[in-house]
Each structure stands twice: as structure tokens, then as C-alpha cells.
Design a protein around this motif. Structure first.
Motif, PDB file in Angstrom:
ATOM      1  N   GLY A 105      17.551  -4.528 -42.946  1.00  0.00           N
ATOM      2  CA  GLY A 105      17.441  -4.319 -41.404  1.00  0.00           C
ATOM      3  C   GLY A 105      16.056  -4.247 -40.980  1.00  0.00           C
ATOM      4  O   GLY A 105      15.566  -5.211 -39.977  1.00  0.00           O
ATOM      5  N   LEU A 106      15.000  -3.763 -41.655  1.00  0.00           N
ATOM      6  CA  LEU A 106      13.715  -3.938 -41.385  1.00  0.00           C
ATOM      7  C   LEU A 106      13.244  -5.296 -41.808  1.00  0.00           C
ATOM      8  O   LEU A 106      12.262  -5.919 -40.848  1.00  0.00           O
ATOM      9  CB  LEU A 106      12.895  -2.951 -42.262  1.00  0.00           C
ATOM     10  CG  LEU A 106      11.393  -2.803 -42.160  1.00  0.00           C
ATOM     11  CD1 LEU A 106      10.999  -2.170 -40.824  1.00  0.00           C
ATOM     12  CD2 LEU A 106      10.741  -2.025 -43.217  1.00  0.00           C
ATOM     13  N   TYR A 107      13.628  -5.858 -42.722  1.00  0.00           N
ATOM     14  CA  TYR A 107      13.130  -7.044 -43.072  1.00  0.00           C
ATOM     15  C   TYR A 107      13.458  -8.375 -42.069  1.00  0.00           C
ATOM     16  O   TYR A 107      12.866  -9.291 -41.547  1.00  0.00           O
ATOM     17  CB  TYR A 107      13.556  -7.696 -44.457  1.00  0.00           C
ATOM     18  CG  TYR A 107      12.957  -6.892 -45.472  1.00  0.00           C
ATOM     19  CD1 TYR A 107      11.487  -6.500 -45.717  1.00  0.00           C
ATOM     20  CD2 TYR A 107      13.490  -6.964 -46.714  1.00  0.00           C
ATOM     21  CE1 TYR A 107      11.057  -5.589 -46.370  1.00  0.00           C
ATOM     22  CE2 TYR A 107      12.859  -6.019 -47.865  1.00  0.00           C
ATOM     23  CZ  TYR A 107      11.825  -5.546 -47.576  1.00  0.00           C
ATOM     24  OH  TYR A 107      11.135  -5.002 -48.728  1.00  0.00           O
ATOM     25  N   ALA A 108      14.747  -8.004 -41.663  1.00  0.00           N
ATOM     26  CA  ALA A 108      15.334  -9.165 -40.573  1.00  0.00           C
ATOM     27  C   ALA A 108      14.526  -8.832 -39.274  1.00  0.00           C
ATOM     28  O   ALA A 108      14.410  -9.807 -38.651  1.00  0.00           O
ATOM     29  CB  ALA A 108      16.699  -8.630 -40.534  1.00  0.00           C
ATOM     30  N   ARG A 109      13.918  -7.834 -38.924  1.00  0.00           N
ATOM     31  CA  ARG A 109      13.425  -7.636 -37.828  1.00  0.00           C
ATOM     32  C   ARG A 109      12.182  -8.400 -37.753  1.00  0.00           C
ATOM     33  O   ARG A 109      11.492  -8.939 -36.781  1.00  0.00           O
ATOM     34  CB  ARG A 109      13.067  -5.965 -37.433  1.00  0.00           C
ATOM     35  CG  ARG A 109      14.440  -5.431 -36.827  1.00  0.00           C
ATOM     36  CD  ARG A 109      14.234  -4.028 -36.548  1.00  0.00           C
ATOM     37  NE  ARG A 109      15.411  -3.324 -35.886  1.00  0.00           N
ATOM     38  CZ  ARG A 109      16.565  -2.971 -36.507  1.00  0.00           C
ATOM     39  NH1 ARG A 109      16.817  -3.262 -37.691  1.00  0.00           N
ATOM     40  NH2 ARG A 109      17.473  -2.198 -35.622  1.00  0.00           N
ATOM     41  N   TYR A 110      11.340  -8.235 -38.967  1.00  0.00           N
ATOM     42  CA  TYR A 110      10.092  -8.884 -38.985  1.00  0.00           C
ATOM     43  C   TYR A 110      10.314 -10.342 -39.173  1.00  0.00           C
ATOM     44  O   TYR A 110       9.397 -11.219 -38.595  1.00  0.00           O
ATOM     45  CB  TYR A 110       9.276  -8.406 -40.154  1.00  0.00           C
ATOM     46  CG  TYR A 110       8.465  -7.260 -40.002  1.00  0.00           C
ATOM     47  CD1 TYR A 110       7.276  -7.248 -39.638  1.00  0.00           C
ATOM     48  CD2 TYR A 110       9.086  -5.946 -40.045  1.00  0.00           C
ATOM     49  CE1 TYR A 110       6.688  -6.034 -39.243  1.00  0.00           C
ATOM     50  CE2 TYR A 110       8.537  -4.734 -39.899  1.00  0.00           C
ATOM     51  CZ  TYR A 110       7.282  -4.725 -39.353  1.00  0.00           C
ATOM     52  OH  TYR A 110       6.547  -3.717 -39.015  1.00  0.00           O
ATOM     53  N   ALA A 111      11.503 -10.848 -39.696  1.00  0.00           N
ATOM     54  CA  ALA A 111      11.626 -12.349 -39.607  1.00  0.00           C
ATOM     55  C   ALA A 111      11.891 -12.707 -38.226  1.00  0.00           C
ATOM     56  O   ALA A 111      11.405 -13.708 -37.681  1.00  0.00           O
ATOM     57  CB  ALA A 111      13.101 -12.679 -40.537  1.00  0.00           C
ATOM     58  N   LEU A 112      12.587 -11.939 -37.374  1.00  0.00           N
ATOM     59  CA  LEU A 112      12.878 -12.316 -35.787  1.00  0.00           C
ATOM     60  C   LEU A 112      11.671 -12.335 -35.114  1.00  0.00           C
ATOM     61  O   LEU A 112      11.516 -12.874 -34.285  1.00  0.00           O
ATOM     62  CB  LEU A 112      13.907 -11.273 -35.462  1.00  0.00           C
ATOM     63  CG  LEU A 112      15.452 -11.400 -35.933  1.00  0.00           C
ATOM     64  CD1 LEU A 112      16.206 -10.109 -35.310  1.00  0.00           C
ATOM     65  CD2 LEU A 112      16.036 -12.876 -35.385  1.00  0.00           C
ATOM     66  N   PHE A 113      10.738 -11.058 -35.562  1.00  0.00           N
ATOM     67  CA  PHE A 113       9.584 -11.414 -34.689  1.00  0.00           C
ATOM     68  C   PHE A 113       8.823 -12.753 -34.851  1.00  0.00           C
ATOM     69  O   PHE A 113       8.413 -13.431 -33.719  1.00  0.00           O
ATOM     70  CB  PHE A 113       8.581 -10.444 -35.455  1.00  0.00           C
ATOM     71  CG  PHE A 113       8.359  -8.978 -34.912  1.00  0.00           C
ATOM     72  CD1 PHE A 113       8.605  -8.572 -33.609  1.00  0.00           C
ATOM     73  CD2 PHE A 113       8.380  -7.935 -35.479  1.00  0.00           C
ATOM     74  CE1 PHE A 113       8.662  -7.554 -33.042  1.00  0.00           C
ATOM     75  CE2 PHE A 113       8.262  -6.740 -35.172  1.00  0.00           C
ATOM     76  CZ  PHE A 113       8.316  -6.304 -33.924  1.00  0.00           C
ATOM     77  N   ALA A 114       8.871 -13.507 -35.844  1.00  0.00           N
ATOM     78  CA  ALA A 114       8.341 -14.560 -36.157  1.00  0.00           C
ATOM     79  C   ALA A 114       9.224 -15.876 -35.228  1.00  0.00           C
ATOM     80  O   ALA A 114       8.574 -16.679 -34.717  1.00  0.00           O
ATOM     81  CB  ALA A 114       8.157 -15.089 -37.483  1.00  0.00           C
ATOM     82  N   ILE A 115      10.551 -15.730 -35.581  1.00  0.00           N
ATOM     83  CA  ILE A 115      11.483 -16.801 -34.902  1.00  0.00           C
ATOM     84  C   ILE A 115      11.597 -16.585 -33.788  1.00  0.00           C
ATOM     85  O   ILE A 115      11.477 -18.026 -33.143  1.00  0.00           O
ATOM     86  CB  ILE A 115      13.015 -16.463 -35.631  1.00  0.00           C
ATOM     87  CG1 ILE A 115      12.996 -16.517 -37.145  1.00  0.00           C
ATOM     88  CG2 ILE A 115      13.956 -17.367 -35.061  1.00  0.00           C
ATOM     89  CD1 ILE A 115      14.310 -16.409 -37.815  1.00  0.00           C
ATOM     90  N   LEU A 116      11.360 -15.510 -33.052  1.00  0.00           N
ATOM     91  CA  LEU A 116      11.493 -15.785 -31.482  1.00  0.00           C
ATOM     92  C   LEU A 116      10.245 -15.406 -30.710  1.00  0.00           C
ATOM     93  O   LEU A 116      10.204 -15.484 -29.682  1.00  0.00           O
ATOM     94  CB  LEU A 116      12.483 -14.674 -31.025  1.00  0.00           C
ATOM     95  CG  LEU A 116      14.304 -14.795 -31.511  1.00  0.00           C
ATOM     96  CD1 LEU A 116      14.951 -13.703 -31.229  1.00  0.00           C
ATOM     97  CD2 LEU A 116      14.439 -15.925 -31.432  1.00  0.00           C
TER      98      LEU A 116
END
Length: 424
Positions: A102-113
């Protein structure tokens, strides 16, 4: 007396936006979370320092398309979407569970969005307002990285100590929304939208001023020697400098420095970024930009050497600032060179591709340093390794080709016109 030019407001506002965007928020706060998340969740520093890698991998895929969207739809729309998304993701950390995915997904979303909150959008904006003083204007805008990094280092640490790390993210989210309101109130896309011209004069300040309609495509830029020099040099330098930046707090904590003092030393590093970017911008208007970048790498290597020898206290502050000055110079240079080598017509797309590579470097560097720690016997060996990479970057910057942007761009455009005529 020369009339005040609104472009300087645009440069300052761009600095505010960059300083509060994901590219600053991630590296300036991650080191502060190693202790709290390690204590509550049991996550190791090696696992936590993979977070930027997930953000960087996502950036590789989205930065160029986001740059193209900025070229097409304008900066205001894109930064509004980016900051709303970034604030929502930040607030969601309040609900973070024990699964590190869940932590890694949030950091990926920071970049995507959230990539539209970075220099991909704001350097495009500043370049449209300036020609003669573009280097200084970009330096002021990109100095927001240093100001934002220093403020986030102290503010986030304050929120964590006062409210705990979960509630701290809610406060961080509120700050981002407030910044968005300010940006929407002051940002304008082009000088023409306010009845002004580039640099604020009735006639362009230089006979070869690049028009927003002039410029290479990404495909044309990728066939130049300058493009590949930029990619190789920046990934090497950015990976080494950001490795030191993100590991600074955990390294100082290992040496017995208190959490608040370590955060203050990290803040001094980010303030040095301000100096590096403004001074670099001013110098690039006068001296060949890659030589300016190379000059700033010398104190960076020295600063890493000081940290490798066990510097704490005042010495650590000086060493951190020497490293930070180089970080301030290098990102400034890539934004400047992108416009000078390739023009502004497809600036967002081209700069987005370079930004993606630099973002990968910001993640690979800290992650690699974390993996090297046990192999190198601690931070001393890692820091000497990073200093060696900086020396390689210094040599590469001295090899950059000279540029005559207007001439090369016009040659590309004539070539396209000849192709169209031959087909017609």
C-alpha cells in the motif's frame, strides 16, 4: 526606470509550485519517516528507500505524456489536476495499513497523477515568459526545490512530533491545497494573455529569440548528440547527489545526532539548493551552461568526502550545503539546455523525457546506496562511491557540444518543409 515585468511573478509562483510538488515532497519527507514507520510497522530502511523507485518507474512512463498534455492543454489546467491528486494521495496516508504494498502504491500514484506539479509544467511556463533572462528566471523558479525542501523538512517533522505521522499527512495535504489556490490566482499561461511580450518589452529582446511555435520534435531531439549527453550526465549526477540527500538523516541518526538536529541539517542542504539554482541561472545567461554545471560538481564531491570522514555538527552542515549546491545546479541546467538546444514548440514532451530519466536517477541512487550499505561496511564506503560518480559527471559536462538553438531549429524546420513539399 524600467517597468516591473509580471514574468517575475510567474517565476516566483512557479518556484512555489515546484517546492510543494511531488518531486520535492517525496525526497524531503521520506527520510523523516524511516524512524516512525520502522518503529510502528517494522519496515527496514532498505524497504522504505524503495519508495522513490516505484515513483520513478511510474515517472518514466508518464512524464513524457504529461509534458505533451501540458503543451496541448496549458499549465493551469494540468497543475490544478496534479495538486488535487497529490493532496488526495497525501491525505490517504492516514489510512495506511501494515502491508507495505500500500505504501509503494501511493508513491507510484504520486508520479502517475502528480507529475504536473513538477518542473515538467513549470519550466515550460517560465520559458514561455522569458528569453533574455531565461536562465535567471528558471533559477528562481527551480530554487523553489530548495525552499520547499527546507520547509517540508522542518514542517513535516513538526507535524510528526506534534500530531504523529498519520495526522501529519493530513496537515501536509492541507498545505498543498492552499498552495494550489495561490497558484490559480496568479498564474497566467503566456505574456500575450496579459497584453505583454516575452521579457516584457514591445519587441523581443534578442533577434534570435525562440518563439513558442519554433522547436524540434522529440524524435528530432533524440537524434542529436546533445540529447544523449544530457541523459547520461544527468542520470549519473542526479543518482549520486540524491543518494546522499535522502540518506542524510538516517546517516546522521546513526552517528548519534538527534532527530530535530538531523532535520535541521537536511534543511540546510535544501537551502543550499536555492543558492545553487539562482546563481546557476544567473551564470547560464553569461557562461556556457554545461561548464557552470561542472563547476558546481567540485564542491559536491568535496562535501561527500567530508561526510565520508564522519562529519557531524557544523562540519556536517557545511558538507550538506556543498552537496545541496550541486543538486541546485544540475536540474537547473537541464531545463535551460532543453529550451536552448531544442526550442519551445515541443518543450513539455522533450523535457518530460529528460525529467523521467532524472527521476529514475533520484530513485536508483538512494535504493542502490541502501543496498550497498552492508557490502561497503557502512556509509563511509557508500559516500566515496557517490563522490566518484560525481567526478565522472564533471568530466561528461566538459564534453557537451556548443549550441546555436535558433539555427539548428530552423534547419530542422526547413527539413520538414522540404519533405512536405516533395510529397505535395
Amino acid at each position: 526606470m524600467r517597468k516591473f515585468f509580471y514574468g517575475w511573478v510567474i517565476a516566483a509562483a512557479s518556484g512555489l509550485g515546484i517546492g510543494c510538488g511531488v518531486s520535492v515532497f517525496i525526497p524531503s519527507t521520506l527520510g523523516l519517516l524511516v524512524g516512525p514507520l520502522g518503529k510502528e510497522m517494522g519496515w527496514t530502511p532498505q524497504a522504505l528507500f524503495l519508495c522513490p523507485l516505484f515513483a520513478a518507474i511510474a515517472t518514466v512512463f508518464v512524464a513524457t505524456p504529461v509534458g505533451a498534455l501540458v503543451d496541448k492543454y496549458g499549465v493551469r489546467r494540468m497543475i490544478a489536476f496534479g495538486f488535487l491528486a497529490q493532496a488526495a494521495i497525501t491525505a490517504s496516508f492516514y489510512f495506511l495499513g501494515t502491508d507495505i504494498a500500500g505504501l509503494y502504491a501511493r508513491y507510484a500514484l504520486f508520479a502517475i497523477l502528480g507529475t504536473a506539479t513538477t518542473a515538467v509544467a513549470f519550466t515550460r511556463l517560465v520559458s514561455a515568459w522569458f528569453e533574455r533572462d531565461r536562465g535567471l528566471a528558471l533559477g528562481i523558479a527551480l530554487a523553489g526545490t530548495g525552499v520547499g525542501g527546507a520547509i517540508w523538512s522542518l514542517l513535516a517533522q513538526h507535524f510528526i512530533l506534534r500530531h504523529g505521522w498519520r495526522v501529519a499527512f493530513l496537515w501536509d495535504s492541507g498545505v498543498m491545497l492552499l498552495v494550489l489556490c495561490v497558484l490559480l490566482a496568479v498564474v497566467r499561461e503566456t505574456p500575450k494573455s496579459m497584453g505583454l511580450s516575452v521579457d516584457g518589452s514591445a519587441i523581443s529582446a534578442t533577434p534570435n529569440a525562440l518563439r513558442p511555435s519554433a522547436g524540434m520534435t522529440l524524435g528530432e531531439a533524440s537524434r542529436t548528440r546533445a540529447y544523449w549527453f544530457m541523459i547520461v550526465a544527468f542520470v549519473i549526477v542526479v543518482s549520486s547527489v540524491y543518494a546522499v540527500m535522502l540518506h542524510l538523516v538516517p546517516m546522521l541518526r546513526q552517528r548519534g545526532v538527534s532527530a530535530q538536529t538531523a532535520a535541521a541539517i537536511q534543511a540546510s542542504l535544501w537551502m543550499a539548493v536555492v543558492f545553487g539554482r539562482v546563481v546557476t541561472g544567473w551564470l547560464m545567461d553569461r557562461i556556457f551552461a554545461p561548464y557552470v554545471a561542472a563547476a558546481f560538481l567540485v564542491p559536491s564531491a568535496v562535501g561527500m568526502g567530508l561526510l565520508a570522514t564522519g562529519a557531524t555538527g557544523g562540519q556536517a552542515v557545511v558538507a550538506a550545503m556543498m552537496v545541496g549546491a550541486a543538486a541546485g545546479a544540475e536540474i537547473d541546467v537541464v531545463a535551460y539546455l532543453c529550451g536552448r538546444y531544442f526550442g519551445l514548440r515541443h518543450y513539455g514532451r522533450i523535457y518530460g523525457s529528460l525529467f523521467a530519466v532524472a527521476a529514475l536517477g533520484t530513485a536508483i541512487g538512494p535504493a542502490l546506496a541502501a543496498q550497498l550499505l552492508p557490502l561497503a561496511g557502512g556509509y563511509m564506503g557508500v559516500l566515496w562511491f557517490e563522490a566518484a560518480l560525481v567526478v565522472v559527471g564533471f568530466i561528461l559536462f566538459l564534453q557537451f557540444p556548443r549550441f546555436d538553438s535558433q539555427r539548428s531549429i530552423e534547419q530542422m524546420q526547413r527539413g520538414r518543409a522540404e519533405v512536405v513539399d516533395s510529397r505535395g
